[in-house]
Design a protein around this motif. Structure first.
Motif, PDB file in Angstrom:
ATOM      1  N   LYS A  15       0.777  -1.582  -0.117  1.00  0.00           N
ATOM      2  CA  LYS A  15       0.516   0.246   0.016  1.00  0.00           C
ATOM      3  C   LYS A  15       0.907   0.973   0.009  1.00  0.00           C
ATOM      4  O   LYS A  15       0.655   2.026  -1.042  1.00  0.00           O
ATOM      5  N   LEU A  16       1.422   1.338   0.769  1.00  0.00           N
ATOM      6  CA  LEU A  16       2.071   2.329   0.777  1.00  0.00           C
ATOM      7  C   LEU A  16       3.663   3.175  -0.059  1.00  0.00           C
ATOM      8  O   LEU A  16       4.155   4.422  -0.054  1.00  0.00           O
ATOM      9  N   LEU A  27       0.312   4.897  -1.867  1.00  0.00           N
ATOM     10  CA  LEU A  27      -0.871   4.933  -0.841  1.00  0.00           C
ATOM     11  C   LEU A  27      -2.062   4.690  -1.363  1.00  0.00           C
ATOM     12  O   LEU A  27      -2.784   4.957  -0.783  1.00  0.00           O
ATOM     13  N   GLU A  95       1.146   7.044   6.353  1.00  0.00           N
ATOM     14  CA  GLU A  95       0.080   7.303   5.300  1.00  0.00           C
ATOM     15  C   GLU A  95       0.503   8.871   6.503  1.00  0.00           C
ATOM     16  O   GLU A  95      -0.178   9.716   5.935  1.00  0.00           O
ATOM     17  N   LYS A  96       0.336   9.252   7.740  1.00  0.00           N
ATOM     18  CA  LYS A  96       0.373  10.707   8.328  1.00  0.00           C
ATOM     19  C   LYS A  96       0.934  10.201   9.675  1.00  0.00           C
ATOM     20  O   LYS A  96       1.469   9.088  10.079  1.00  0.00           O
ATOM     21  N   ASN A 126       2.172  10.371   3.454  1.00  0.00           N
ATOM     22  CA  ASN A 126       1.688  10.624   2.700  1.00  0.00           C
ATOM     23  C   ASN A 126       2.080  10.678   1.331  1.00  0.00           C
ATOM     24  O   ASN A 126       1.338  11.451   0.185  1.00  0.00           O
TER      25      ASN A 126
END
Length: 159
Positions: A15-16, A27, A95-96, A126
């Motif tokens: 995902k990242l 992301l 992500e954050k 992000n």
């Protein structure tokens, strides 16, 4: 009983991280990833996926492995080295950034503060480089190499 030297149910890198070979942006979940289950194209996955190994997984082969709570699917942070020759350059993908992940009482926050004493850490939040931490000389060297790499990608010299 020691953990197996596999990703287990963790697919956070799917995902990242961006995967240029299959035009997968950072992301976004890879379209080939099933969770749980892992990679749907495991036998033919791109070179960047084949060569990638997060720091959590690397430490599982050492006498002092990182604990399960720091595995990327648990911590929501993927740590990786620049490459095998630049282990003092660490990337922290997330992500954050928040106190839950990086606060003084979190295991990840403690690990990153200790690591920043001897290594440069580029926080990628992000999908974008956010900040750099660590000893000034190492951080400046990492920043310069990061800028060079970015320009190579922009000019189409690297794939």
């Amino acid at each position: 009983m020691p953990l197996p030297l596999t990703c287990g149910d963790c697919t956070m890198c799917c995902k990242l991280l961006a995967v240029p070979e299959i035009e997968k942006p950072a992301l976004k979940w890879c379209k080939h990833c099933s969770n749980p289950g892992g990679c749907g194209i495991y036998d033919t996955k791109p070179k960047s996926c084949t060569e990638f190994e997060c720091i959590w997984l690397k430490t599982q082969k050492t006498p002092t492995p990182l604990p399960l709570e720091l595995r990327p699917d648990k911590s929501r942070v993927v740590l990786s080295c620049w490459d095998k020759d630049h282990t003092e350059f660490i990337y922290a993908y997330m992500e954050k950034a928040d106190k839950f992940r990086l606060g003084a009482k979190s295991a990840m926050g403690q690990l990153l503060r200790e690591t920043a004493k001897i290594s440069a850490i580029m926080f990628v939040i992000n999908g974008k480089p956010d900040r750099l931490s660590g000893p000034k000389e190492i951080a400046e060297k990492m920043f310069a190499q990061h800028q060079e790499l970015q320009s190579q990608f922009t000019e189409g010299k690297r794939v």
